[in-house]
Scaffold this motif. Sequence first.
Motif, mmCIF file in Angstrom:
data_model
loop_
_atom_site.group_PDB
_atom_site.id
_atom_site.type_symbol
_atom_site.label_atom_id
_atom_site.label_comp_id
_atom_site.label_asym_id
_atom_site.label_seq_id
_atom_site.Cartn_x
_atom_site.Cartn_y
_atom_site.Cartn_z
ATOM 1 N N THR A 188 0.822 -1.207 0.000
ATOM 2 C CA THR A 188 0.000 0.000 0.000
ATOM 3 C C THR A 188 0.857 1.259 0.000
ATOM 4 N N ALA A 211 2.005 1.713 -3.769
ATOM 5 C CA ALA A 211 0.979 2.050 -4.756
ATOM 6 C C ALA A 211 0.156 3.228 -4.258
ATOM 7 N N ASP A 220 -2.956 6.075 -4.220
ATOM 8 C CA ASP A 220 -4.396 5.892 -4.387
ATOM 9 C C ASP A 220 -4.768 5.916 -5.867
ATOM 10 N N ARG A 263 -3.284 1.594 -6.965
ATOM 11 C CA ARG A 263 -3.664 0.888 -5.731
ATOM 12 C C ARG A 263 -4.634 -0.244 -6.040
ATOM 13 N N ARG A 264 -5.594 -0.011 -6.917
ATOM 14 C CA ARG A 264 -6.554 -1.064 -7.252
ATOM 15 C C ARG A 264 -5.863 -2.256 -7.907
ATOM 16 N N SER A 293 -9.402 -3.559 -0.097
ATOM 17 C CA SER A 293 -9.435 -2.132 -0.401
ATOM 18 C C SER A 293 -10.209 -1.365 0.667
ATOM 19 N N GLN A 333 -2.368 1.887 8.973
ATOM 20 C CA GLN A 333 -2.214 0.946 7.876
ATOM 21 C C GLN A 333 -1.703 -0.409 8.347
#
Length: 435
Positions: free
Chosen positions: A113, A116, A118, A122-123, A364, A374
């Motif tokens: 995370t 990557a 947002d 990230r997806r 997600s 996180q």
Amino acid sequence: MAVLCAVQFTDVLGTTLVVAALPAMLADLGAPPSAATPVVTVYSVLFGALLVLGARLGDRYGAVRVLQAGLVLFGLASLAAATAPSVGVLVAARGVLGAAAALSVPPALRLLTAAAPDGEPRRRALAAWSAAGAAAGAAGLVLGGVLTDLAGWRTLFWLSVPLAVALLAAVRATAPAAPRQAAGRLDVAGAAVLAASVAAVVGGAALLEHGGHRPAGGLLVAAGAALAAALPAVERRAADPLLPPAALRHPGLRAGALASAANTAATSSAVTLATLHLQEEAGFGPTAAGLALVPFSLCVVAGAALAARVLRRTEPRTAAAAGLAVIALGDAGLLGALLSPWAVPVAAAVAGLGIGLSSVAATSLGTAVPDDLQGTAAGVVNTAAQLGTALGVAVVLLVAGAAGAAAGWLTAAAVALAVAAALLRSRGRVAADRG
């Protein structure tokens, strides 16, 4: 991203890798059939119990450093398992492997995370991560049987030694920096209570699957629930709680954890029951039964790729609910196995599409938290998935033992639909609160 997803795949693979190899292991080590339960479950018990602690250690000492420590421990424990002279040593080595996985997975997700940003990157990253984890569980059933047939069960662990070395080198070369919290006292009491609670529930759920151990299993699950109920009081006394109040209150993390638990509860249980049905009723061998589930693994990857596109237009709660609905359809489709064993790969493929979509959405949703949460979020989401597997398999096998395989598969489908409905209801409440 590829390296971190490989860590996820390797660690989750360990939960099912030895299932098909069990008869060969026990025969070679001269162990009684009763040893099968600890050989299989000790990995999941320690993996699930220590995930949140692994996440917090990553926050305190750096995600890269803790991930590297986990990989070193994984390689050493694999060597011990490969050379185990007795079933006791094998069980101990499997336990250390589970602990090493718990040290590795949350920091790896935290680094993913961090790497990557947002949006679309990230997806895509979460899609790859979720596909790796969901596919690993089913792949373990196939690889365990095939490798044992070809080269013996010790090969399962010998191959893990150079793999751990390669991953360690790759992490050192590629891992991005991740934010690190300020140093503080580790919440030892909270870590101990949480680990004992999760270990009792996971271990007790495994015992519930076996008729002679069900009273002990029920007591362990009850003890785990009691410890979980006591955890808030322990955490209130901690200067730096293992589970920060802000994490427990975060609606996205709660929903992501619920969806993660439902994903594994509804799929691991249904796939396990299908594997048993193929071997006990349809006459399939372990390898053939594992190969029948290859479509599941392939469709998990396809579902995760689909999720990256779906999440561009749909919020994660809705996507997770849709994925769970597809899982329910696949679970119900397994009823066709009562007429023909070839219904299993078709129905399992549908369930694979569902968990591919839902697991990406759940991860997600669960990791969409402030930066300082996180690490905790990574531990909580993965712990929920482990608890879902343990409790889902135990409940579905109990139902199947009492009322038949059809009732077991329908129970798994009902769990998926119930949580899908809960996610859709909570979406409305969150929208109302924002309004």
